[in-house]
Write a protein that holds these residues in place. Structure first.
Motif, PDB file in Angstrom:
ATOM      1  N   PHE A 196     -39.303  16.341 -55.628  1.00  0.00           N
ATOM      2  CA  PHE A 196     -40.515  15.541 -54.900  1.00  0.00           C
ATOM      3  C   PHE A 196     -41.734  16.311 -55.379  1.00  0.00           C
ATOM      4  CE2 PHE A 196     -37.462  13.825 -52.045  1.00  0.00           C
ATOM      5  CZ  PHE A 196     -37.853  12.688 -51.747  1.00  0.00           C
ATOM      6  N   MET A 197     -41.622  17.635 -55.107  1.00  0.00           N
ATOM      7  CA  MET A 197     -42.883  18.476 -55.329  1.00  0.00           C
ATOM      8  C   MET A 197     -43.465  18.447 -56.700  1.00  0.00           C
ATOM      9  SD  MET A 197     -41.607  21.789 -52.480  1.00  0.00           S
ATOM     10  CE  MET A 197     -41.339  21.298 -51.075  1.00  0.00           C
TER      11      MET A 197
ATOM     12  N   TRP B  33     -38.905  13.660 -44.991  1.00  0.00           N
ATOM     13  CA  TRP B  33     -38.972  14.390 -46.117  1.00  0.00           C
ATOM     14  C   TRP B  33     -40.510  14.233 -46.866  1.00  0.00           C
ATOM     15  CZ3 TRP B  33     -34.063  12.132 -48.397  1.00  0.00           C
ATOM     16  CH2 TRP B  33     -32.852  13.021 -48.178  1.00  0.00           C
ATOM     17  N   LEU B  34     -40.894  13.173 -46.914  1.00  0.00           N
ATOM     18  CA  LEU B  34     -42.303  13.136 -47.402  1.00  0.00           C
ATOM     19  C   LEU B  34     -43.268  13.843 -46.448  1.00  0.00           C
ATOM     20  CD1 LEU B  34     -42.613   9.235 -48.211  1.00  0.00           C
ATOM     21  CD2 LEU B  34     -42.731  11.389 -49.910  1.00  0.00           C
TER      22      LEU B  34
ATOM     23  N   VAL C 288     -48.668  22.001 -53.320  1.00  0.00           N
ATOM     24  CA  VAL C 288     -47.558  21.067 -53.538  1.00  0.00           C
ATOM     25  C   VAL C 288     -48.155  19.796 -53.565  1.00  0.00           C
ATOM     26  CG1 VAL C 288     -45.631  20.022 -52.520  1.00  0.00           C
ATOM     27  CG2 VAL C 288     -45.731  22.462 -52.836  1.00  0.00           C
TER      28      VAL C 288
ATOM     29  N   ALA D  51     -47.323  15.616 -52.761  1.00  0.00           N
ATOM     30  CA  ALA D  51     -46.433  14.637 -52.587  1.00  0.00           C
ATOM     31  C   ALA D  51     -46.523  13.296 -53.542  1.00  0.00           C
ATOM     32  CB  ALA D  51     -46.399  14.401 -51.050  1.00  0.00           C
TER      33      ALA D  51
ATOM     34  N   GLU E 138     -42.672  16.575 -44.698  1.00  0.00           N
ATOM     35  CA  GLU E 138     -42.576  17.931 -44.963  1.00  0.00           C
ATOM     36  C   GLU E 138     -43.277  18.137 -46.093  1.00  0.00           C
ATOM     37  OE1 GLU E 138     -38.432  18.997 -44.695  1.00  0.00           O
ATOM     38  OE2 GLU E 138     -38.051  18.045 -42.809  1.00  0.00           O
ATOM     39  N   ILE E 139     -43.280  17.590 -47.043  1.00  0.00           N
ATOM     40  CA  ILE E 139     -43.834  17.748 -48.297  1.00  0.00           C
ATOM     41  C   ILE E 139     -45.359  17.685 -48.087  1.00  0.00           C
ATOM     42  CG2 ILE E 139     -44.162  17.132 -50.711  1.00  0.00           C
ATOM     43  CD1 ILE E 139     -41.363  16.113 -50.796  1.00  0.00           C
ATOM     44  N   ARG E 140     -45.871  16.868 -47.431  1.00  0.00           N
ATOM     45  CA  ARG E 140     -47.413  16.786 -47.278  1.00  0.00           C
ATOM     46  C   ARG E 140     -47.880  18.004 -46.479  1.00  0.00           C
ATOM     47  NH1 ARG E 140     -46.272  10.714 -46.241  1.00  0.00           N
ATOM     48  NH2 ARG E 140     -46.555   9.657 -48.239  1.00  0.00           N
TER      49      ARG E 140
ATOM     50  N   ASP F 193     -31.275  19.159 -48.656  1.00  0.00           N
ATOM     51  CA  ASP F 193     -32.868  19.676 -48.357  1.00  0.00           C
ATOM     52  C   ASP F 193     -33.236  20.792 -49.539  1.00  0.00           C
ATOM     53  OD1 ASP F 193     -32.987  17.970 -46.409  1.00  0.00           O
ATOM     54  OD2 ASP F 193     -32.631  19.536 -44.900  1.00  0.00           O
TER      55      ASP F 193
ATOM     56  N   LEU G 178     -35.664  18.396 -52.164  1.00  0.00           N
ATOM     57  CA  LEU G 178     -37.357  18.296 -51.911  1.00  0.00           C
ATOM     58  C   LEU G 178     -37.803  19.047 -53.027  1.00  0.00           C
ATOM     59  CD1 LEU G 178     -37.221  19.641 -48.233  1.00  0.00           C
ATOM     60  CD2 LEU G 178     -37.674  17.496 -49.012  1.00  0.00           C
ATOM     61  N   PRO G 179     -37.471  20.036 -53.782  1.00  0.00           N
ATOM     62  CA  PRO G 179     -38.147  20.305 -54.784  1.00  0.00           C
ATOM     63  C   PRO G 179     -38.460  19.328 -55.834  1.00  0.00           C
ATOM     64  CG  PRO G 179     -36.485  22.124 -54.379  1.00  0.00           C
ATOM     65  CD  PRO G 179     -36.239  20.757 -53.636  1.00  0.00           C
TER      66      PRO G 179
END
Length: 444
Positions: A124-125, A147-148, A159, A161, A150-152, A117, A121-122
């Motif tokens: 992705f962003m 994960w997607l 941020v 996605a 969470e980014i959204r 995590d 995750l960074p």
């Protein structure tokens, strides 16, 4: 017979580079390793790595995640894997760990799974407009969707996605269909090992033994020569059991006068052999057995000799079906107007499976067959493809439409064939398949 069977690290590195070259700019690919599967209570089945993951990494530990990143002008490969743990390694075996993963497998970086995590995750962003992964209904796919999500949720902070989700399976399937020289060397080796196992089975077979005793002879020969595991559950089918295509009970007594069909291949460095031989339990074919056996063998030879670049499985099927239909008609097993029977491919009543399939890391390996709505496999062959050719005739004892002398006979003959630039190479080189060779071996 045992040789160095590990693919060079450079092979896996080249595969990752080739995969990245086909990724769109500003994309990120996630490919997961396999998981250990519980057999009973606190014991597991022997671990089998995800073949797509293994193809790109050569890394053989469970739960790992491969991340491939492609920017505008740069690319990077990152592995997440189990961390070194002295206590766990005492109980369950050594782990590669992060430092050695970089050194041994040439990843640009490696983190522990506990850091997923924090580190993933960074990436992705805002840095990956396209996410590439295996879109399968499994636990890892659910994790990717989490994960997607969470980014959204962080969209209000600026941020972004990934906006496009691509399944990588088709791309990897296509890569795996075309074998490198290093892969072919291993596949030749595992064919030799598996051919020796079929020889051993023939020599050890006799009436009164159980099918599983012959299976044990196969497994012994595989493991003794470095193929520690079979590529699939071995089929050791005596008599009428041969008419059960995927018979794996292997628990009945072998009877004098019956045929024994063995479909078995070892696995070496992840690569499968898939060989079938049919032979008499007592070492001597009777008239009906030899007649049907020779018909199947002749059809296989016809198909193999027709293999070359540009050929298709559809055409090979046509050749074999025409030959078998005519042959079964001549024997009186098929009845009616021969021209109608040929047009209807009437042999399919007794030749009830396909003629062959791709072979590689999986025994039924990945790769598009370009099948038509009529299920014709129209993909032209190119050099580097490996396939099985396995015609068969199956006449169960319950079939009252044929003369009793044919009932209970099941025959399949299967070799592994490489398409070359000028034709083919049969890499199944030491498993006897002519009547004379089988009977000579079994008489020793």
């Amino acid at each position: 017979m045992i040789k160095n069977t590990l693919l060079p690290v450079a092979e896996f590195l080249q595969r990752r580079n080739d995969f990245i070259a086909q990724m769109p700019a500003n994309s990120l690919a996630l490919i997961s390793a396999g998981k250990e599967v519980t057999r009973s209570n606190d014991t597991e089945y022997p671990f089998c790595q995800s073949k797509h993951f293994y193809y790109l990494t050569g890394f053989n530990e469970p739960d790992a995640i491969l991340v491939l990143i492609k920017g505008d002008e740069s690319a990077k490969s990152i592995l997440f894997s189990r961390e070194k743990d002295p206590l766990q390694e005492i109980w369950h075996g050594r782990r590669v760990g992060q430092v050695q993963a970089i050194e041994m497998y040439k990843f640009d970086n490696c983190f522990s799974l506990d850091e997923v995590d924090e580190q993933l995750l960074p990436l992705f962003m805002g840095k990956a407009a396209v996410l590439i992964c295996q879109q399968e209904q499994n636990q890892f796919q659910q994790q990717v969707l989490t994960w997607l999500a969470e980014i959204r949720k962080a969209a209000r902070t600026g941020v972004k996605a990934p906006t496009t989700l691509i399944d990588c399976s088709g791309l990897l399937d296509e890569m795996r269909l075309h074998k490198s020289n290093a892969e072919l060397d291993i596949m030749r080796q595992v064919n030799v090992i598996s051919g020796a196992a079929h020889q051993r089975a023939m020599q050890q077979t006799q009436a009164g033994k159980f099918e599983y005793q012959i299976e044990a002879e196969l497994l012994h020969e595989f493991a003794t020569n470095g193929a520690r595991h079979p590529a699939y559950n071995s089929i050791v089918a005596g008599g009428d059991n041969a008419n059960i295509l995927h018979y794996t009970d292997n628990d009945e007594v072998l009877n004098d006068g019956d045929l024994l069909l063995i479909d078995a291949g070892g696995e070496l460095a992840g690569y499968a052999a898939d060989i079938t031989r049919t032979f008499p339990v007592n070492g001597k074919f009777n008239t009906e057995q030899s007649t049907l056996y020779q018909l199947v063998l002749d059809s296989q030879v016809l198909a193999i000799n027709a293999i070359k670049p540009g050929q298709t499985l559809a055409e090979l099927n046509r050749i074999v079906c025409e030959f078998l239909t005519q042959g079964l008609y001549d024997l009186g097993i098929l009845k009616g107007n021969v021209n109608v029977l040929l047009a209807q491919r009437a042999c399919k009543k007794y030749f009830i499976h396909g003629l062959g399939h791709w072979l590689g890391l999986d025994v039924h390996d990945v790769g598009d067959y370009h099948a038509s709505p009529q299920r014709e496999q129209l993909r032209p062959f190119v050099a580097g493809m490996v396939m099985t050719i396995e015609p068969g005739i199956y006449i169960p004892s319950s079939d009252k439409t044929v003369d009793e002398k044919w009932r209970g006979i099941g025959v399949r003959i299967e070799d592994n064939i490489l398409v070359t630039a000028t034709g083919f190479e049969n890499i199944t080189v030491n498993a006897p398949k002519t009547i004379a060779d089988i009977e000579a071996l079994m008489s020793q």
